[in-house]
Design a protein around this motif. Sequence first.
Motif, PDB file in Angstrom:
ATOM      1  N   TYR A  12       0.848  -1.193   0.000  1.00 51.82           N
ATOM      2  CA  TYR A  12       0.000   0.000   0.000  1.00 51.82           C
ATOM      3  C   TYR A  12       0.881   1.240   0.000  1.00 51.82           C
ATOM      4  CZ  TYR A  12       0.838   0.858   5.004  1.00 51.82           C
ATOM      5  OH  TYR A  12       1.418   1.127   6.218  1.00 51.82           O
ATOM      6  N   MET A  13       0.282   2.363  -0.408  1.00 53.14           N
ATOM      7  CA  MET A  13       0.948   3.650  -0.347  1.00 53.14           C
ATOM      8  C   MET A  13      -0.001   4.665   0.287  1.00 53.14           C
ATOM      9  SD  MET A  13       0.731   4.836  -4.357  1.00 53.14           S
ATOM     10  CE  MET A  13       1.339   6.486  -3.981  1.00 53.14           C
ATOM     11  N   ARG A  14       0.564   5.642   0.939  1.00 54.82           N
ATOM     12  CA  ARG A  14      -0.253   6.659   1.595  1.00 54.82           C
ATOM     13  C   ARG A  14      -0.985   7.498   0.550  1.00 54.82           C
ATOM     14  NH1 ARG A  14       3.442   9.027   6.578  1.00 54.82           N
ATOM     15  NH2 ARG A  14       3.704   7.023   7.680  1.00 54.82           N
ATOM     16  N   TYR A  15      -2.198   7.902   0.906  1.00 51.83           N
ATOM     17  CA  TYR A  15      -3.026   8.686   0.003  1.00 51.83           C
ATOM     18  C   TYR A  15      -3.749   9.749   0.818  1.00 51.83           C
ATOM     19  CZ  TYR A  15      -6.701   9.709  -3.441  1.00 51.83           C
ATOM     20  OH  TYR A  15      -7.560  10.330  -4.308  1.00 51.83           O
ATOM     21  N   ARG A  16      -3.468  10.985   0.507  1.00 51.87           N
ATOM     22  CA  ARG A  16      -4.018  12.109   1.260  1.00 51.87           C
ATOM     23  C   ARG A  16      -3.667  11.980   2.743  1.00 51.87           C
ATOM     24  NH1 ARG A  16      -9.767  12.831  -2.077  1.00 51.87           N
ATOM     25  NH2 ARG A  16      -8.739  13.483  -4.017  1.00 51.87           N
ATOM     26  N   GLU A  17      -4.467  12.564   3.619  1.00 55.47           N
ATOM     27  CA  GLU A  17      -4.054  12.651   5.022  1.00 55.47           C
ATOM     28  C   GLU A  17      -4.259  11.353   5.801  1.00 55.47           C
ATOM     29  OE1 GLU A  17      -5.682  15.944   7.085  1.00 55.47           O
ATOM     30  OE2 GLU A  17      -4.839  17.435   5.716  1.00 55.47           O
ATOM     31  N   THR A  18      -5.355  10.664   5.555  1.00 51.90           N
ATOM     32  CA  THR A  18      -5.673   9.506   6.408  1.00 51.90           C
ATOM     33  C   THR A  18      -5.963   8.230   5.625  1.00 51.90           C
ATOM     34  OG1 THR A  18      -8.034  10.072   6.437  1.00 51.90           O
ATOM     35  CG2 THR A  18      -6.640  11.024   8.177  1.00 51.90           C
ATOM     36  N   SER A  19      -5.817   8.261   4.322  1.00 50.81           N
ATOM     37  CA  SER A  19      -6.195   7.112   3.500  1.00 50.81           C
ATOM     38  C   SER A  19      -4.975   6.441   2.882  1.00 50.81           C
ATOM     39  CB  SER A  19      -7.174   7.548   2.403  1.00 50.81           C
ATOM     40  OG  SER A  19      -8.325   8.144   2.967  1.00 50.81           O
ATOM     41  N   ILE A  21      -3.802   3.774  -0.722  1.00 51.39           N
ATOM     42  CA  ILE A  21      -4.149   3.028  -1.925  1.00 51.39           C
ATOM     43  C   ILE A  21      -3.499   1.661  -1.781  1.00 51.39           C
ATOM     44  CG2 ILE A  21      -3.908   2.836  -4.427  1.00 51.39           C
ATOM     45  CD1 ILE A  21      -3.846   5.873  -4.555  1.00 51.39           C
ATOM     46  N   ALA A  22      -4.317   0.630  -1.692  1.00 54.27           N
ATOM     47  CA  ALA A  22      -3.827  -0.734  -1.463  1.00 54.27           C
ATOM     48  C   ALA A  22      -3.857  -1.529  -2.761  1.00 54.27           C
ATOM     49  CB  ALA A  22      -4.680  -1.426  -0.411  1.00 54.27           C
ATOM     50  N   ARG A  23      -2.755  -2.224  -3.036  1.00 55.62           N
ATOM     51  CA  ARG A  23      -2.714  -3.157  -4.162  1.00 55.62           C
ATOM     52  C   ARG A  23      -3.017  -4.540  -3.615  1.00 55.62           C
ATOM     53  NH1 ARG A  23       1.746  -4.209  -6.936  1.00 55.62           N
ATOM     54  NH2 ARG A  23       0.800  -4.263  -9.003  1.00 55.62           N
ATOM     55  N   ILE A  24      -4.079  -5.150  -4.120  1.00 55.08           N
ATOM     56  CA  ILE A  24      -4.589  -6.400  -3.575  1.00 55.08           C
ATOM     57  C   ILE A  24      -4.833  -7.378  -4.720  1.00 55.08           C
ATOM     58  CG2 ILE A  24      -6.477  -7.465  -2.274  1.00 55.08           C
ATOM     59  CD1 ILE A  24      -6.923  -4.811  -0.882  1.00 55.08           C
ATOM     60  N   TYR A  25      -4.355  -8.611  -4.546  1.00 56.46           N
ATOM     61  CA  TYR A  25      -4.658  -9.642  -5.529  1.00 56.46           C
ATOM     62  C   TYR A  25      -5.929 -10.343  -5.082  1.00 56.46           C
ATOM     63  CZ  TYR A  25      -4.089 -13.058  -9.177  1.00 56.46           C
ATOM     64  OH  TYR A  25      -4.293 -13.805 -10.312  1.00 56.46           O
ATOM     65  N   THR A  26      -6.990 -10.220  -5.884  1.00 58.36           N
ATOM     66  CA  THR A  26      -8.304 -10.711  -5.498  1.00 58.36           C
ATOM     67  C   THR A  26      -8.634 -12.023  -6.210  1.00 58.36           C
ATOM     68  OG1 THR A  26      -9.570  -9.608  -7.252  1.00 58.36           O
ATOM     69  CG2 THR A  26      -9.041  -8.313  -5.269  1.00 58.36           C
ATOM     70  N   GLU A  27      -9.506 -12.786  -5.589  1.00 57.84           N
ATOM     71  CA  GLU A  27      -9.916 -14.067  -6.144  1.00 57.84           C
ATOM     72  C   GLU A  27     -10.787 -13.893  -7.379  1.00 57.84           C
ATOM     73  OE1 GLU A  27     -11.566 -18.300  -4.377  1.00 57.84           O
ATOM     74  OE2 GLU A  27     -12.147 -16.441  -3.381  1.00 57.84           O
ATOM     75  N   GLN A  28     -11.621 -12.857  -7.404  1.00 57.43           N
ATOM     76  CA  GLN A  28     -12.596 -12.683  -8.476  1.00 57.43           C
ATOM     77  C   GLN A  28     -12.148 -11.742  -9.588  1.00 57.43           C
ATOM     78  OE1 GLN A  28     -15.356 -14.518  -8.637  1.00 57.43           O
ATOM     79  NE2 GLN A  28     -14.724 -15.500  -6.737  1.00 57.43           N
ATOM     80  N   LEU A  29     -11.215 -10.831  -9.281  1.00 57.45           N
ATOM     81  CA  LEU A  29     -10.877  -9.782 -10.254  1.00 57.45           C
ATOM     82  C   LEU A  29      -9.391  -9.683 -10.558  1.00 57.45           C
ATOM     83  CD1 LEU A  29     -13.165  -6.988  -8.753  1.00 57.45           C
ATOM     84  CD2 LEU A  29     -13.665  -8.386 -10.773  1.00 57.45           C
ATOM     85  N   GLY A  30      -8.579 -10.588  -9.989  1.00 60.09           N
ATOM     86  CA  GLY A  30      -7.152 -10.472 -10.201  1.00 60.09           C
ATOM     87  C   GLY A  30      -6.572  -9.286  -9.445  1.00 60.09           C
ATOM     88  N   LEU A  31      -5.545  -8.665 -10.003  1.00 54.33           N
ATOM     89  CA  LEU A  31      -4.868  -7.559  -9.329  1.00 54.33           C
ATOM     90  C   LEU A  31      -5.709  -6.289  -9.399  1.00 54.33           C
ATOM     91  CD1 LEU A  31      -2.246  -6.645  -7.917  1.00 54.33           C
ATOM     92  CD2 LEU A  31      -1.411  -5.955 -10.176  1.00 54.33           C
ATOM     93  N   SER A  33      -6.344  -2.192  -7.446  1.00 59.70           N
ATOM     94  CA  SER A  33      -5.906  -1.128  -6.537  1.00 59.70           C
ATOM     95  C   SER A  33      -7.136  -0.437  -5.985  1.00 59.70           C
ATOM     96  CB  SER A  33      -5.026  -0.118  -7.272  1.00 59.70           C
ATOM     97  OG  SER A  33      -3.801  -0.710  -7.657  1.00 59.70           O
ATOM     98  N   TYR A  34      -7.165  -0.274  -4.663  1.00 61.76           N
ATOM     99  CA  TYR A  34      -8.338   0.289  -4.006  1.00 61.76           C
ATOM    100  C   TYR A  34      -7.942   1.446  -3.093  1.00 61.76           C
ATOM    101  CZ  TYR A  34     -10.702  -4.087  -5.294  1.00 61.76           C
ATOM    102  OH  TYR A  34     -11.224  -5.150  -5.980  1.00 61.76           O
ATOM    103  N   PHE A  51      -3.472  -4.191   6.362  1.00 59.80           N
ATOM    104  CA  PHE A  51      -2.935  -3.995   5.017  1.00 59.80           C
ATOM    105  C   PHE A  51      -1.423  -4.209   4.959  1.00 59.80           C
ATOM    106  CE2 PHE A  51      -6.994  -1.920   5.182  1.00 59.80           C
ATOM    107  CZ  PHE A  51      -7.580  -2.314   3.990  1.00 59.80           C
ATOM    108  N   GLN A  52      -0.923  -4.993   5.919  1.00 59.50           N
ATOM    109  CA  GLN A  52       0.469  -5.403   5.866  1.00 59.50           C
ATOM    110  C   GLN A  52       0.627  -6.508   4.811  1.00 59.50           C
ATOM    111  OE1 GLN A  52       2.706  -3.553   7.591  1.00 59.50           O
ATOM    112  NE2 GLN A  52       0.814  -2.425   7.991  1.00 59.50           N
TER     113      GLN A  52
END
Length: 240
Positions: A12-19, A21-31, A33-34, A51-52
Amino acid sequence: MLIKTRGIVLSYMRYRETSIIARIYTEQLGLQSYVVNGVRKAKPPGRIALFQPFTPLELVAYTSRSGGLTRLSEYRCAEPFRTLPYDVRKSSIALFLAEITGRVLQEEEKNEPLFTFLHDSILAFDRQEEGFENFALVFLLGLSHYLGFGPENGEQITSQVAFASEVPGGAVSSSATAMRFQEFEEHFDALLRTPATAAIPNGRVRRELLGVLIRYYQLHVEHLGDIRSLAVLSEVLAEL
């Protein structure tokens, strides 16, 4: 539209002050970013721990027909780790493998066998109390088969790497003798045939094998580049 799916956090990378962006490999959609809102707020504490690297999650995510960045509506860890976050050796191995996995997985498409491999491997690793010294090597050998360049034997690895100019991290120089590569070939054969019982002599040899295997990956994955977490893992492997 919302979709429910399992996912495995890669980074993941920091996004704005408190959020984030996580890169996640999903079962239904593949790779995917959320954007995950508010996860870095002081209260409630502890949500960023979800999100470790390699944390398995159950997600409710927004989807878009045009693709690109979307958001998570809900997320939770249904299978909490028992040992991985609390063992510096395991967490270093997981960080290293998550970095490589994040670089080699680029496709936004469903691949359930690959997801199952990642999910089951990570949870099995978490549950191992001993005998996990070779996990990074076994994991990368297994992953290579899902990426389309999995070797059938050790000779396929060493013969390709032997012609490469150098191995990352200085583990093995380009002038390594044929006898040295024959030793590596025998170790890789054991890891491929009987991963649970393969006997690697010590941490130094394990580190050399990892260097050779990373070079093998670099020959097959364009722009893989240097692995930042390799230096930390090399120190860990020296103690295993």
